[in-house]
Design an enzyme around this catalytic site. Structure first.
Site, mmCIF file in Angstrom:
data_model
loop_
_atom_site.group_PDB
_atom_site.id
_atom_site.type_symbol
_atom_site.label_atom_id
_atom_site.label_comp_id
_atom_site.label_asym_id
_atom_site.label_seq_id
_atom_site.Cartn_x
_atom_site.Cartn_y
_atom_site.Cartn_z
ATOM 1 N N ASP A 30 0.736 -1.017 0.070
ATOM 2 C CA ASP A 30 -0.065 -0.037 -0.058
ATOM 3 C C ASP A 30 0.964 1.296 0.052
ATOM 4 O OD1 ASP A 30 -3.262 0.495 0.860
ATOM 5 O OD2 ASP A 30 -1.816 2.381 1.064
ATOM 6 N N ASN A 86 -12.750 -3.456 2.467
ATOM 7 C CA ASN A 86 -13.560 -2.324 2.441
ATOM 8 C C ASN A 86 -14.763 -2.476 1.394
ATOM 9 O OD1 ASN A 86 -12.651 -1.141 4.874
ATOM 10 N ND2 ASN A 86 -10.998 -0.258 3.505
ATOM 11 N N GLN A 93 -14.395 2.147 1.262
ATOM 12 C CA GLN A 93 -13.748 1.771 0.043
ATOM 13 C C GLN A 93 -13.425 3.092 -0.816
ATOM 14 O OE1 GLN A 93 -15.992 -1.245 -2.585
ATOM 15 N NE2 GLN A 93 -14.002 -1.348 -3.684
ATOM 16 N N HIS A 99 -10.307 -5.628 -3.346
ATOM 17 C CA HIS A 99 -9.024 -5.737 -2.709
ATOM 18 C C HIS A 99 -9.095 -6.233 -1.404
ATOM 19 C CE1 HIS A 99 -9.697 -1.402 -2.585
ATOM 20 N NE2 HIS A 99 -9.123 -1.563 -1.248
ATOM 21 N N ILE A 100 -8.131 -7.023 -0.863
ATOM 22 C CA ILE A 100 -7.765 -7.418 0.418
ATOM 23 C C ILE A 100 -6.721 -6.636 0.930
ATOM 24 C CG2 ILE A 100 -7.845 -9.172 2.082
ATOM 25 C CD1 ILE A 100 -8.631 -11.246 0.187
ATOM 26 N N HIS A 101 -6.993 -5.934 2.252
ATOM 27 C CA HIS A 101 -5.840 -5.373 2.963
ATOM 28 C C HIS A 101 -5.349 -6.315 3.867
ATOM 29 C CE1 HIS A 101 -6.975 -0.914 2.068
ATOM 30 N NE2 HIS A 101 -8.088 -1.503 2.085
HETATM 31 P P1 5GP Z 1 -9.824 1.111 0.143
HETATM 32 O O1 5GP Z 1 -10.098 2.381 0.868
HETATM 33 O O2 5GP Z 1 -10.314 1.231 -1.227
HETATM 34 O O3 5GP Z 1 -10.186 -0.090 0.764
HETATM 35 O O4 5GP Z 1 -8.374 0.931 -0.077
HETATM 36 C C1 5GP Z 1 -7.475 1.709 -1.215
HETATM 37 C C2 5GP Z 1 -6.157 1.605 -0.750
HETATM 38 O O5 5GP Z 1 -5.167 1.816 -1.818
HETATM 39 C C3 5GP Z 1 -5.703 2.716 0.410
HETATM 40 O O6 5GP Z 1 -5.136 2.027 1.472
HETATM 41 C C4 5GP Z 1 -4.528 3.509 -0.476
HETATM 42 O O7 5GP Z 1 -3.588 4.022 0.439
HETATM 43 C C5 5GP Z 1 -4.016 2.357 -1.428
HETATM 44 N N1 5GP Z 1 -3.567 3.161 -2.733
HETATM 45 C C6 5GP Z 1 -4.167 4.301 -3.323
HETATM 46 N N2 5GP Z 1 -3.524 4.652 -4.307
HETATM 47 C C7 5GP Z 1 -2.541 3.716 -4.505
HETATM 48 C C8 5GP Z 1 -1.479 3.591 -5.502
HETATM 49 O O8 5GP Z 1 -1.227 4.463 -6.439
HETATM 50 N N3 5GP Z 1 -0.467 2.686 -5.246
HETATM 51 C C9 5GP Z 1 -0.524 1.863 -4.072
HETATM 52 N N4 5GP Z 1 0.404 0.702 -4.095
HETATM 53 N N5 5GP Z 1 -1.688 1.989 -3.283
HETATM 54 C C10 5GP Z 1 -2.576 2.933 -3.461
#
Ligand code: 5GP
Ligand code: ZN
Length: 112
Positions: A30, A86, A93, A99-101
């Protein structure tokens, strides 16, 4: 999905710090880690969120889940890890490609 950030990362059009990939998924760090280890497990297929899952994704979901312990171990998370998915704006989200964190390596906040 030409306009999707994670599709572009999966296609190699945008760089990422990739730690694992196969024909079904790519796993990368991330960009704004919320813990010392913070990986994102991303299917190559563009699925917007858990809400769009159907029976055709069963094998893919099982594959992603079964990858998690090995990925955590490779990152040195011997004491356990947290997984988060999320879903939708109400679930926090921000990137609408499933995606899975995978988080760990420090004190994680509780859920109240
Ligand atoms: P969400 O909130 O959709 O569950 O998580 C999206 C995640 O993607 C966030 O934790 C954010 O930091 C990460 N993220 C956003 N843009 C990028 C990117 O360009 N590269 C990487 N590696 N992670 C990203
Ligand atoms: Zn996508």
């Amino acid at each position: 999905m030409s306009d999707c950030l994670f599709c572009k990362i999966a296609a190699g059009e945008i760089p990422a710090d990739t730690v694992y990939e196969d024909d079904q998924v790519i796993v990368f760090k991330d960009i704004h880690p919320k813990a010392p280890v913070h990986l994102l497990i991303v299917p190559r297929e563009h699925i917007p969120s858990l809400k769009e899952m159907d029976a055709s994704h069963d094998a893919l979901m099982a594959h992603m889940m079964r990858l998690l312990p090995g990925l955590a171990q490779e990152q040195g998370l011997d004491n356990g890890f947290r997984t988060i998915i999320n879903t939708g704006p109400g679930g926090g989200q921000e990137i609408f490609h499933l995606h899975i964190h995978l988080l760990g390596g420090g004190r994680l906040p509780g859920f109240g």
